[in-house]
Design an enzyme around this catalytic site. Structure first.
Site, short mmCIF file in Angstrom:
data_model
loop_
_atom_site.label_atom_id
_atom_site.label_comp_id
_atom_site.label_asym_id
_atom_site.label_seq_id
_atom_site.Cartn_x
_atom_site.Cartn_y
_atom_site.Cartn_z
N GLY A 45 1.03 -1.37 0.12
CA GLY A 45 0.11 0.04 0.31
C GLY A 45 0.76 1.22 0.36
O GLY A 45 2.12 1.10 -0.58
N SER A 46 0.28 2.50 0.69
CA SER A 46 0.98 3.58 0.74
C SER A 46 2.43 3.23 1.41
O SER A 46 3.37 4.41 1.51
CB SER A 46 0.26 4.36 1.50
OG SER A 46 -0.81 4.51 0.63
N THR A 47 2.67 2.60 2.49
CA THR A 47 4.06 2.65 2.64
C THR A 47 5.10 2.36 1.73
O THR A 47 6.42 2.57 2.43
CB THR A 47 3.66 1.62 3.75
OG1 THR A 47 3.97 -0.12 2.75
CG2 THR A 47 3.43 1.61 5.24
N PHE A 48 4.60 2.40 0.82
CA PHE A 48 5.90 1.89 -0.74
C PHE A 48 5.96 3.16 -0.82
O PHE A 48 7.29 3.75 -2.09
CB PHE A 48 5.14 1.31 -1.45
CG PHE A 48 5.98 0.91 -2.53
CD1 PHE A 48 7.44 -0.07 -2.52
CD2 PHE A 48 5.33 0.86 -4.22
CE1 PHE A 48 7.55 -0.88 -3.55
CE2 PHE A 48 6.96 0.44 -4.79
CZ PHE A 48 7.69 0.22 -4.52
N LYS A 49 5.39 4.93 -0.71
CA LYS A 49 5.38 5.65 -1.16
C LYS A 49 7.11 6.04 -1.42
O LYS A 49 7.04 6.85 -2.14
CB LYS A 49 4.82 6.88 -0.99
CG LYS A 49 2.97 6.05 -1.53
CD LYS A 49 1.72 6.83 -1.66
CE LYS A 49 0.59 6.08 -2.13
NZ LYS A 49 -0.59 6.96 -1.24
#
Lengths: 634, 385
Positions: free
Chosen positions: A324-328
């Site tokens: 999810g957004s932890t990849f951003k």
């Protein structure tokens, strides 16, 4: 007399003498063969027969080594050996077996089935072979048996060892458990064939099994033709296994497990960002390792392996999720390294159009105009769509790999899984289709093909905040060596190589992650740590389990809470603390927990706060166990 | 002493004292030495205890020792006269054991006399030698060389051999036949007749095989290949050889034989006692015992050569061969040279009947020695004794 002619008498004498000499000679010859045979047996073949005689009489028995303890970083015992008192009966000393059994059962209740089994064993075995009557006697029973010993001829108490896990299910995901040796696990080491020998089956017990196991002792005993032991000839005592010291902090581990107990299925990792020492590795639901020690029934085993929540799986290392957004952060670094500055702004109207396809932001009405810091703080998807489209999936994958995603990070625990960092080549090889442009956007917000384990997310976070060092996680701190030559200490970790990310870029990320938690409009604002000096930074993430169709979107997206549990989104959070000089990182995945900010961030906050408070620097009177000092546990 | 050496006086009557002083004391010394070794081995077999074997064997030996003196001092002409009677008695005992005997180890061998277990086949070993000595005493050389006069002694041999075989006791039957064969040989029967009998026996082997009991077949097969069944029938032979071999030259020491004391050795107090001796005292001990036996055999033949009457010569030689057969068969068996048959080691093995038979045999040999100058006419003593 007189009637016989004298020559006949002489002839008879001569015949007698001749024949007697022949017979006597024959006898001498036969006696010589006996001597020759004696020479053959007792001189020529003497060594061979001596060996055979020794083999006859000398029996080698193994002495079971005591299994090493497993201790946490402060010396708190996580796996120990508990004395197991067993009552044995030797038939030949027992007199009337039935009567002795009656008297025994007045002290220790034995049911009819056990009684029949004992009698059967006694009949089957030789009279001097001890037969186990009952296992796991209580101390009270043992003392009463000892007091009544005169009335219980032939009954002896033997002390064995069984494995005991003081924290039971709270540490079982890390420690694992021991179990009986299976056919496949026989390596030729005779100690494995001892009845009742246990080896590590899971977790640390399995990972460090050889060190924990110790070395069997040997006892030479003289036996007679019936196999009865006459006396002991020689004895080499067993070398107990090395006590293993883990990086785990038992109290933090327990805290983590209990903190997540309310969730159906979740996992979390707390790690030192500089050393890679894992302080807590939690996964719920868990299992009771003592079940495995005493032996599971088939039904219990089935229940465990068929449980859809996977209590036997350590999801912190083997669970794979879309980050999810932890990849951003990684996409942002890819952008920075591709020449896109932190001031690069994108207008977010709530979606981005690519060809005739719309890619939505999680915020339907959009974020408006955002730069890099705001985009991370508010987790705007459109900013990342835009940037990803510009830098391309290959660059993103390259950065992700540097941060430890896409392959096993190599924790010293069995069962770790590697995850996926997709590239065009990867898709072609694994799915057989060419990469599509839209997939770059989807993967840039951590959905689609990209898969990570909570452990990898923790490693990623550590590398973001530790100055770009390629830290790798580890669980074993060292061994308390009984036999220093026999075992190797685990290699000293670090200094870790640089992953080649500029300090400036990392500082931007730290600042943005700080903002996520500690600034207004940050997605994890609700989980801010209020205590001065303990503040955390981090990033929320939500991993979509279902695909939201156009029709559904048109009708209004159903709220997560209204969906059946197994279709809800996974909630993720990665964080670090303290923000001023990062020391600990944490990753939390709550399966089907909904939004990362709501379900995962509060857990991460509590874990990071607890980890900092438990840091010996922050509390007085706690001494960290230094390697090589004798163990403190029991 | 010169008086005693007067042949004329000896030809007639000797006083008891004369006879006593003419007993062969050297022979007696050797006997005592062997028996002493036997007590030591029985003491060791019990794990260093006089009970249960050594003490009782000592008491028996005391009794048998007395019997030795009695037999030695009995006039040789008495033995001559009573030969057929003794043979007949022994034969009737064999018949009796067939009818009323106790079964032990799958064979009918014993008669319970309350005081002791009597084994008639042991008695027959002496009786057969006596009767053959008497018969051949009465034959001229020319007669011995013919076939006709041999028919009767052959029947005398075959009858007890058949009965013993029926018990079944292969070892004793073979011993009887071999002792008898030796007497025929010494008496001067033509060589070709032995060749003929030998050939016939070889031809009969397949026939006899069919009459053997299964355990006997098993023993023979196991003897031919001990490894065939190392935990079953071959076990005893293997363990015995291991015990012997592991004793080496000097042995493991008194009471220190591991094979014997840890019960790997079967029947260590009876048939396998030589193994135990050789394990504890090594090859040196074994050679000493064989040497002592050899001295006895030399004495036996020396007495036979010295005797002036043909009956005494045949008797002494026959009984010596008999003793030799005990020793040879037993030791060859424990060394794996012969199949396992129940033949005890004279004067050493625990057991009553064998001890009696052996001491009586030695007594009669001594009697031949004492009465070496007595003349016995071909048709028997004519004087009024």
């Amino acid at each position: 007399m007189g009637t016989t002619p004298p020559n006949d008498e002489q002839e008879r004498d001569k015949t007698f003498t001749r024949r007697s000499l022949i017979v006597g000679g024959g006898m001498t010859a036969l006696l010589s063969t006996l001597v020759a045979r004696m020479y053959y047996l007792q001189v020529i073949e003497a060594d061979r027969f001596l060996t055979m005689a020794e083999e006859n009489r000398i029996n080698l028995r193994l002495i079971r080594p005591s299994r090493g303890k497993i201790l946490d970083r402060f010396g708190e015992p996580l796996a120990v050996n508990r004395q197991n008192f067993r009552a044995l009966i030797v038939a030949e000393d027992a007199g009337e077996v039935e009567e002795t059994l009656d008297r025994f059962s007045q002290i220790v209740a034995i049911d009819q089935e056990t009684r029949d089994r004992i009698i059967r064993d006694i009949r089957r075995k030789r009279k001097f072979v001890p037969v186990t009557m009952r296992d796991n006697l209580t101390w009270d029973q043992v003392s009463r048996l000892e007091v009544n010993a005169p009335n219980l001829p032939g009954i002896t108490i033997e002390v064995g060892e069984t494995r005991h896990y003081p924290y039971r299910s709270l540490t079982s995901q890390v420690i694992g458990h021991v179990g009986a040796v299976s056919e496949k696990e026989l390596t030729g080491d005779p100690v494995l064939e001892l009845p009742g020998f246990r080896i590590g089956k899971k977790g640390v017990e399995r990972q460090n099994d050889l060190a924990l196991r110790g070395t069997a002792g040997r006892r030479q005993v003289e036996v007679n033709a019936m196999g009865r032991v006459i006396r002991e000839l020689n004895r080499d005592d067993a070398l107990p296994g090395s006590d293993t010291v883990l990086t785990i902090d038992a109290k933090l581990q327990v805290f983590a497990q209990q903190r997540m107990m309310g969730e159906k299925s979740a996992s979390a990792v707390v790690m030192d960002v500089h050393t890679g020492e894992v302080l807590a590795l939690a996964s719920v639901p868990s299992f009771d390792p003592e079940l495995f020690v005493r032996g599971l029934s088939t039904q219990e085993w089935r229940n465990l392996i068929n449980d859809p929540l996977g209590p036997l799986n350590n999801k912190a290392i083997s669970g794979l999720y879309n980050p999810g957004s932890t990849f951003k952060m990684l996409v942002a670094i890819a952008a920075l390294e591709s020449g896109i500055g932190p001031g690069y702004t994108v207008y977010c109207p709530g979606h981005m159009r690519l060809g005739n396809h719309r890619f939505h932001c999680w915020r339907r009405w959009g974020h408006g105009k955002l730069d890099m810091r705001d985009a991370l703080k508010q987790s705007c998807d459109v900013w990342y769509y835009d940037v990803a489209w510009k830098v391309g999936i290959e660059k993103i994958a390259e950065v992700a790999r540097r941060f430890g995603l896409g392959e096993r990070v190599g924790i010293d625990l069995p069962g770790e899984r590697g995850g996926v960092v997709p590239t065009k080549a990867w898709k072609l090889a694994n799915i057989g289709e060419p990469w599509q442009g839209g997939e770059t956007l989807v993967n840039a917000i951590g959905q689609g093909f990209v898969l990570t384990s909570p452990l990898q997310l923790a490693v990623m976070t550590a590398r973001l905040v530790n100055g770009g060092k390629a830290v790798t996680p580890r669980l074993t701190r060292g061994f308390h060596l009984e036999d220093p030559l026999a075992r190797e200490q685990p290699p000293v970790q670090g200094p870790f190589p640089d992953i080649g990310v500029s300090e400036h870029h990392l500082a931007l990320m730290r600042d943005a992650m700080d903002a996520v938690v500690n600034e207004r409009r940050g997605t994890a604002r609700g989980s801010k740590i209020e205590e001065e000096g303990f503040e955390m930074g981090g990033k929320t993430g939500t991993s979509q389990v279902r695909r939201i169709t156009k029709e559904e979107r048109a009708a209004g997206v159903i709220k997560n809470e209204d969906l059946p549990w197994h279709r809800r989104d996974h909630a993720l959070f990665v964080g670090y603390a303290p923000t001023k000089s990062p020391r600990y990182c944490c990753s939390v995945v709550v399966e089907h927990g909904g939004g990362g900010s709501k379900a995962a961030a509060p857990i991460a906050r509590d874990l990071l706060l607890e980890a900092q408070k438990r840091d010996p620097i922050n509390r007085a009177g706690v001494r960290v166990v230094s390697l090589g000092s004798p163990s403190q546990g029991s | 002493m010169a008086v005693f050496d007067d042949p004329l006086r000896r030809d007639h009557q000797m006083t008891l004292a004369e006879r006593f002083w003419h007993i062969n004391w050297g022979l007696l010394l050797v006997i005592a030495a062997i028996a002493g070794l036997g007590f030591a081995m029985l003491y060791s077999a019990a794990g260093g205890d006089w009970d249960p074997w050594a003490k009782r064997q000592l008491i028996r030996f005391g009794g048998a020792f007395g019997l030795f003196f009695i037999c030695a001092m009995i006039d040789i002409r008495f033995w001559f006269r009573c030969a057929y009677l003794i043979y007949f008695g022994a034969f009737m005992l064999l018949v009796a054991v067939e009818l009323f005997g106790s079964v032990g180890m799958g064979a009918q061998r014993w008669i319970d006399l309350k005081v002791m277990q009597l084994q008639p086949s042991e008695v027959m070993k002496v009786a057969l030698v006596l009767v053959l000595a008497r018969y051949f005493h009465g034959l001229q050389v020319t007669e011995v060389r013919r076939i006709g006069p041999l028919i009767w002694p052959i029947l005398l041999v075959l009858a007890p051999v058949a009965l013993v075989l029926k018990q079944p006791d292969l070892g004793t039957a073979a011993m009887l036949a071999m002792a008898a064969g030796a007497m025929f040989m010494i008496a001067g029967v033509r060589w070709w007749k032995f060749a003929l009998v030998g050939a016939a026996a070889a031809a009969a082997v397949p026939v006899i095989w069919n009459f053997l009991r299964s355990y006997q077949k098993e023993r023979v097969l196991t003897f031919l290949n001990p490894e065939r069944d190392p935990l079953g029938a071959g076990y005893h032979i293997m363990q015995s050889q291991i015990a012997l071999g592991s004793g080496g030259v000097t042995g493991k020491g008194f009471l220190a034989g591991t094979q014997s004391h840890l019960n790997f050795l079967p029947e260590k107090q009876t048939d396998f006692i030589f193994t135990m001796l050789a394990e504890e005292f090594g090859m040196i001990g074994g050679l000493i015992l064989l040497g002592l036996y050899f001295i006895i055999f030399v004495y036996g033949f020396a007495i036979a050569f010295r005797a002036r009457n043909h009956f005494g010569r045949l008797l002494a030689a026959g009984l010596t061969v008999n003793l030799f057969l005990y020793v040879f068969i037993n030791i060859a068996m424990v060394m794996g040279l012969l199949p396992v048959v129940g033949v005890p080691l004279p004067l050493i093995s625990y057991g009553g009947t064998a001890m009696l038979t052996v001491m009586i045999s030695l007594g009669i040999i001594s009697s031949v020695s004492v009465h070496k100058d007595v003349r016995i006419p071909r048709r028997g003593p004519s004087d009024g004794w």
